[in-house]
Design a protein around this motif. Structure first.
Motif, short mmCIF file in Angstrom:
data_model
loop_
_atom_site.label_atom_id
_atom_site.label_comp_id
_atom_site.label_asym_id
_atom_site.label_seq_id
_atom_site.Cartn_x
_atom_site.Cartn_y
_atom_site.Cartn_z
N ILE A 1 63.14 -17.50 -31.55
CA ILE A 1 63.22 -17.32 -33.00
C ILE A 1 63.75 -15.94 -33.35
O ILE A 1 63.55 -14.97 -32.62
CB ILE A 1 61.86 -17.58 -33.70
N ASN A 2 64.47 -15.90 -34.48
CA ASN A 2 65.03 -14.67 -35.03
C ASN A 2 65.88 -13.89 -34.02
O ASN A 2 65.85 -12.67 -33.97
CB ASN A 2 63.92 -13.79 -35.61
N THR A 3 66.63 -14.63 -33.21
CA THR A 3 67.52 -14.04 -32.21
C THR A 3 68.93 -14.57 -32.45
O THR A 3 69.12 -15.77 -32.60
CB THR A 3 67.05 -14.42 -30.78
N ALA A 4 69.90 -13.68 -32.49
CA ALA A 4 71.30 -14.07 -32.73
C ALA A 4 71.91 -14.62 -31.45
O ALA A 4 71.77 -14.04 -30.37
CB ALA A 4 72.10 -12.87 -33.21
N TYR A 5 72.59 -15.77 -31.59
CA TYR A 5 73.28 -16.41 -30.47
C TYR A 5 74.74 -16.65 -30.83
O TYR A 5 75.04 -17.19 -31.90
CB TYR A 5 72.66 -17.78 -30.15
N ALA A 6 75.63 -16.27 -29.91
CA ALA A 6 77.05 -16.60 -30.07
C ALA A 6 77.23 -18.08 -29.74
O ALA A 6 76.63 -18.58 -28.79
CB ALA A 6 77.90 -15.75 -29.14
N ILE A 7 78.04 -18.78 -30.51
CA ILE A 7 78.30 -20.19 -30.27
C ILE A 7 79.47 -20.31 -29.31
O ILE A 7 80.56 -19.80 -29.58
CB ILE A 7 78.59 -20.92 -31.60
N PRO A 8 79.26 -20.98 -28.17
CA PRO A 8 80.36 -21.14 -27.20
C PRO A 8 81.28 -22.31 -27.57
O PRO A 8 80.85 -23.27 -28.21
CB PRO A 8 79.62 -21.43 -25.89
N PHE A 9 82.51 -22.20 -27.14
CA PHE A 9 83.50 -23.27 -27.31
C PHE A 9 84.10 -23.54 -25.94
O PHE A 9 84.63 -22.63 -25.32
CB PHE A 9 84.57 -22.87 -28.33
N ASN A 10 84.03 -24.79 -25.45
CA ASN A 10 84.54 -25.06 -24.12
C ASN A 10 85.70 -26.05 -24.10
O ASN A 10 86.20 -26.32 -23.03
CB ASN A 10 83.46 -25.57 -23.15
N VAL A 11 86.11 -26.57 -25.22
CA VAL A 11 87.20 -27.52 -25.24
C VAL A 11 88.24 -27.06 -26.26
O VAL A 11 87.90 -26.69 -27.37
CB VAL A 11 86.70 -28.94 -25.61
N THR A 12 89.51 -27.09 -25.85
CA THR A 12 90.60 -26.78 -26.76
C THR A 12 91.45 -28.03 -26.93
O THR A 12 91.98 -28.55 -25.94
CB THR A 12 91.48 -25.64 -26.19
N ALA A 13 91.56 -28.53 -28.14
CA ALA A 13 92.39 -29.71 -28.38
C ALA A 13 93.86 -29.30 -28.48
O ALA A 13 94.72 -29.87 -27.82
CB ALA A 13 91.94 -30.42 -29.65
N ILE A 14 94.14 -28.33 -29.33
CA ILE A 14 95.50 -27.81 -29.52
C ILE A 14 95.37 -26.31 -29.74
O ILE A 14 94.47 -25.87 -30.46
CB ILE A 14 96.17 -28.44 -30.76
N ALA A 15 96.25 -25.53 -29.16
CA ALA A 15 96.19 -24.08 -29.34
C ALA A 15 97.57 -23.52 -29.64
O ALA A 15 98.54 -23.86 -28.96
CB ALA A 15 95.62 -23.40 -28.11
N ASN A 16 97.67 -22.70 -30.67
CA ASN A 16 98.90 -22.02 -31.02
C ASN A 16 98.50 -20.69 -31.65
O ASN A 16 97.92 -20.66 -32.74
CB ASN A 16 99.72 -22.87 -32.00
N ARG A 17 98.75 -19.59 -30.95
CA ARG A 17 98.44 -18.24 -31.40
C ARG A 17 96.97 -17.87 -31.29
O ARG A 17 96.57 -16.79 -31.72
CB ARG A 17 98.96 -17.98 -32.82
N VAL A 18 96.15 -18.76 -30.76
CA VAL A 18 94.74 -18.46 -30.47
C VAL A 18 94.36 -19.08 -29.13
O VAL A 18 95.01 -20.03 -28.68
CB VAL A 18 93.77 -18.98 -31.56
N SER A 19 93.32 -18.53 -28.50
CA SER A 19 92.84 -19.09 -27.23
C SER A 19 91.36 -18.75 -27.09
O SER A 19 90.84 -17.86 -27.78
CB SER A 19 93.62 -18.52 -26.05
N ILE A 20 90.68 -19.47 -26.21
CA ILE A 20 89.30 -19.13 -25.87
C ILE A 20 89.36 -18.02 -24.85
O ILE A 20 90.09 -18.10 -23.85
CB ILE A 20 88.55 -20.35 -25.31
#
Length: 139
Positions: A3-22
């Protein structure tokens, strides 16, 4: 979650990428050229027990919270419930900058919920993110 702890949300799938990446950290959405980017997301937030519970969602750029960007969500009722949080942030980014989406809750029974595919529809991931280049930075 704690509780009351900040968590970064992970992203593990890229459908389409243009000018951004994980990035090397799966929570980092890295921009490749300077410009304004529109980061849109939806998150399926649920509580798995009774009472009112809260969750917060906000963005960070390069590890720093964006000022005045947090949103508090309340899950109410005497049993489990779900809601979808969805909004967007248009932010100036330089090449190599990274965007992150963070969340926290005031109860261990608040989760980012995944739902498996069924006979009539695809799976529901806990969070969807779209990052779109909007324009060059203004000078």
């Amino acid at each position: 979650p704690v509780i009351n702890t900040a968590y970064a949300i992970p992203f593990n799938v890229t459908a389409i990428a243009n000018r951004v990446s994980i990035g090397s950290s799966t929570s980092h959405i890295v921009t490749s050229i300077p410009g304004y980017y529109n980061f849109q997301f939806s998150a399926q937030i649920a509580k798995t027990s009774g009472s009112t519970m809260s969750a917060w969602v906000w963005p960070r750029v390069n590890g720093v919270d964006i000022v005045d960007s947090n949103t508090k969500l309340q899950l109410t009722g005497s049993s489990s419930s779900e809601m979808v949080a969805a909004w967007n942030f248009v932010l100036p980014m330089n090449a190599g900058d990274y965007f992150e989406l963070y969340w926290a809750s005031d109860h261990v029974d608040v989760i980012l919920k995944t739902t498996a595919a069924n006979a009539f529809s695809p799976a529901i991931p806990p969070v969807l993110l779209t990052a779109t280049f909007v324009s060059a930075l203004y000078t």
